[in-house]
Every structure is written in C-alpha cells, then in structure tokens.
Design an enzyme around this catalytic site. Sequence first.
Site, PDB file in Angstrom:
ATOM      1  N   SER A 111       0.808  -1.133  -0.242  1.00 49.10           N
ATOM      2  CA  SER A 111      -0.019   0.114   0.138  1.00 49.10           C
ATOM      3  C   SER A 111       0.948   1.339   0.062  1.00 49.10           C
ATOM      4  O   SER A 111       1.993   1.278   0.187  1.00 49.10           O
ATOM      5  CB  SER A 111      -0.971   0.102   1.252  1.00 49.10           C
ATOM      6  OG  SER A 111       0.093   0.275   2.504  1.00 49.10           O
ATOM      7  N   LYS A 112       0.224   2.321  -0.231  1.00 56.26           N
ATOM      8  CA  LYS A 112       0.869   3.642  -0.211  1.00 56.26           C
ATOM      9  C   LYS A 112       1.568   3.886   0.914  1.00 56.26           C
ATOM     10  O   LYS A 112       2.693   4.548   0.962  1.00 56.26           O
ATOM     11  CB  LYS A 112      -0.080   4.617  -0.621  1.00 56.26           C
ATOM     12  CG  LYS A 112      -0.246   4.807  -1.996  1.00 56.26           C
ATOM     13  CD  LYS A 112      -0.920   6.237  -2.291  1.00 56.26           C
ATOM     14  CE  LYS A 112      -1.536   6.165  -3.876  1.00 56.26           C
ATOM     15  NZ  LYS A 112      -2.815   6.607  -4.087  1.00 56.26           N
ATOM     16  N   ARG A 113       1.147   3.454   2.020  1.00 53.89           N
ATOM     17  CA  ARG A 113       1.722   3.732   3.322  1.00 53.89           C
ATOM     18  C   ARG A 113       3.006   3.419   3.574  1.00 53.89           C
ATOM     19  O   ARG A 113       3.806   3.823   4.155  1.00 53.89           O
ATOM     20  CB  ARG A 113       0.896   3.110   4.494  1.00 53.89           C
ATOM     21  CG  ARG A 113      -0.155   4.091   4.978  1.00 53.89           C
ATOM     22  CD  ARG A 113      -1.015   3.599   6.045  1.00 53.89           C
ATOM     23  NE  ARG A 113      -1.603   2.249   5.648  1.00 53.89           N
ATOM     24  CZ  ARG A 113      -1.546   1.188   6.122  1.00 53.89           C
ATOM     25  NH1 ARG A 113      -0.681   0.817   6.931  1.00 53.89           N
ATOM     26  NH2 ARG A 113      -1.995  -0.067   5.640  1.00 53.89           N
ATOM     27  N   GLY A 152       4.981   3.246   0.947  1.00 50.18           N
ATOM     28  CA  GLY A 152       5.968   4.391   0.168  1.00 50.18           C
ATOM     29  C   GLY A 152       6.308   3.821  -1.239  1.00 50.18           C
ATOM     30  O   GLY A 152       7.232   4.495  -1.884  1.00 50.18           O
TER      31      GLY A 152
END
Length: 464
Positions: free
Chosen positions: A251-253, A255
């Site tokens: 996920s984007k979290r 990075g």
Amino acid sequence: MVRTRIAPSPTGYPHIGTIYQALFDYAFAKKYSGQFIIRIEDTDRNRFVEDAEGVIFKAFEWFGLTEDESARKGGDYGPYRQSERLDLYQKYALDLVDSGHAYYCFCTKERLEDMRKVMQSEGRIPMYDKHCRNLSKDEVSKKINDNITHVIRLKILEGRKIVVNDGIRGDIDFDSNGVDDQVLIKADGFPTYHLAVVIDDHLMKITHMLRGEEWISSSPKHVLLYEFFGWEQPLFFHTALLRNPDKSKLSKRHGHTSVKWYQEQGYLPEAILNYLGLMGWTNPDGKEIFSLGEFIKVFEMKDLRSVGPIFDLKKLDWMNGEYIRQMSDEKLYNRITNFIGEEYDKQLVKRTVPLIKERIKKLSDYIPLTEFLFKRPESYEVELSDKKDIFKKVAENLDRVGDWEADIIGESMLKTTQQLEMKNTEFFMLMRLVITGKKISPPLNESMEILGKGECLKRITSLT
Ligand code: GLU
C-alpha cells in the site's frame, strides 16, 4: 487469437501492481502473437485526475510494454476510453431491462442509507433490499417522466449457484443470495465498473481477462451479465495481490507502490519486470534472471501463483544490481546520465562508469558514491586535523609523480606508507578520507587518476 487487456483508471501514477498484471497480459499476448490492449476506465468521475492518462502511457512506455490498441493508438474496437462509450452502456443496460434482467431503482440516498444502517445494526451485510424490483411498468414510466433520479440495477434471482471458473484457482462457487442487486448505471448516467467491464471485454473480444484478486467477489455478477447477454465469457484469471513482508496489501503507506517511486530510486525497468515476473510465477528453468523475451517464451497464465507474493525490496535491489553489472559500460553511462541530468560533466561521468559498476545497486547510488569527483568534500567522516605531517609527506611524494596513472599513484603512496612506517590499511583509509570525504568510495588510485594531479594535491595540502 489471444487478446488481453489492462484497464487502468486514470487516478494518478500507475501502481506497481498494475504493471505486475500488465506484464502477464503483455507476455501472454506476445507469446501467442495476439494483441495487448490498454483501456482507460474513467467512469468514476470522483477519482478522475487530469493528465493521469498521459502519465499512465508514459509508464507503460518506460517498461517497454507497448500496446497494440489503446485510447491513444486507436484500433478496430474503440473507443478505448470508457467515458466515450456511454451510449453503448446505456443501450446494453436497457436491453437488460427489456429482457427482465435489470430494473430501474428510484430509491433516494437517504432511504438507502437508513436501510444500510438498519441492516448493520442487525449484524447483516448491507445489501439492497430490492425495494424497486417489482414496480409495475406504469409506475416506472411515470417516475421517469417525472424526472425522478434513478439508477439501473441488476436483478439477481435468489437460490442460484453461480460458478466462477478461474484459470488460476479453479471453480469458485457463489450463492446468489449473497450477491447484491448491483447498480449498473448510476444516477449520473455513467456505468459502474461491473457493467462496463463486461461490455467492453466482450466488444473488444478479450479472450483472457486477468485482474487482481480483489475482484473475485464481484465476478459472480460478471458471470451473470455474460449469461444474461448471451455472450461467451473470456477466461478469468485473478492474480494474487502483491504483499508487504508483514503480509499486508502493498500500500501507499509503505511508500513503494507508485511506479514514480521506482523511477526516482533509479531502478531499471527491465529489472523490475524480471522481479515482478518472479513474484507471480516460477520459472520452470529455475532461472531467476531472465529478459522479457525469455519470459514471453516460457510464461503461461495457468502457471500464475494464487498465493500473495511478498514484495521484497532487498531482493529487487540485488536484482537491479545484477542488471547493472551485466550492462555494457556504454549503456550504463547512458542510463546514468539520463538519471542524473545535465549538471554533471559527461566526460567525467563516462570515466567513472567502470569504477562504480560493481558498487551500485540503483542509479540513485551513483551520485552519493561519486560526488567527490565533481566537487571537493565539504566535510570528512573522520577528524583529520592532527594528520598534517602525514599529508605533507604524501603531497611531497605525489608531486614527484610524472605519469599520473592509477598504478604509479598507488606505488607512490605505498612508498610513503613505508617511509612513515604506517599500516597500509590505516594510511589508505586516511587518503580515502582526504580525497573523497568518506570511508567508503570507488577504488582510490583510479579515482585519483580521474581527479587529476592538481586537484588531488589541492585536497591534500588544504589539510596541511
Ligand atoms: N479499472 C479497474 C482498476 O483499475 C480495472 C480492473 C480490471 O482489470 O478489470 O482496478
């Protein structure tokens, strides 16, 4: 004829998972001399991002996953942008209404919201309660004439077993009682994904439909749509999602989901593709490093894995480093100059390539490693102010070197070590610090040759 497609929504930079799927689509189509299509799914106007489409195409170009038909290239089955196909979706939705497989729904947002809350409070999974299913034709016509906001929903009959045949997972059974009367056409006249994907895949003659496993739960709706339209279904393949080492969805979290991030880090597109190939599939040859061409030869969709592969950046780093080492100096030089931009002296960059080839894993490692060649160190990782006598002696000896070549520079420094009765390791560590500012650097003698005599002496004497 094999026809595959990737169907990104223009919501920003493509996700690495989109490339992961596109790789399989592309390879499979190429293997069977078929076509790979890029369709732009832009019907969710809330998520639409201006320019995202251009960014998506650039990303595919960067990876060399060149499409045969697309929104920008055209083709025989266009338009390839869903927002330009609205009349088609309308037409087919109305056909379903006529054949009794879909119906108009006039429920207000408030009603749906209340219904959802009640269901949730009763511990049930919220589903549409079929309130508008049995409106009479007259009632429907009247409401439409009165301009009452409406959607069109799929009519799913209770008590049916729906079988989704998946090329990776086999048959997956669903009970129609658990499948919602899905909205097909929204109040704004746009189709939902579910209607559009079926119509488009059919009209674009897609033979193998590959997408992420998050769509499995929607697939019974799609199977029913194919049935209601009387169309033959493409083969379905739901790929396992890429996962973080803690097994959570990439996920984007964390990075590293956006293709942009990989570009900025200096990963090579061919190394990423190789890595993504390994994520989803095991090479029957057991080889870990293979080109896209080799992949195309051996890849089969049915060999895709159904369990979530762990995306391990360390392994990608290793693989990227391998690709860098296998590259010719000329090619690596081109990649580096494209990556670092115009501000660095190209001739100098060229001379550094053989020195750093074994030492970098990503193109972004290049500047930190070679910066000292482009500018004098501003600080040193170790205090050097008490070493003046040593530096005076080295400078004296180096000043006498005639041919400023790595070997001769090395010999002169070795002689100095002996004169000073120092340990080689200690001495060369000091010299590395003076010249590069750092304890780790490319080979010292060669670096000094590249820097030139004048510059080396300046760096040394500035500390005396
Ligand atoms: N537009 C969908 C997405 O971006 C595509 C899903 C599919 O491949 O059918 O997730």
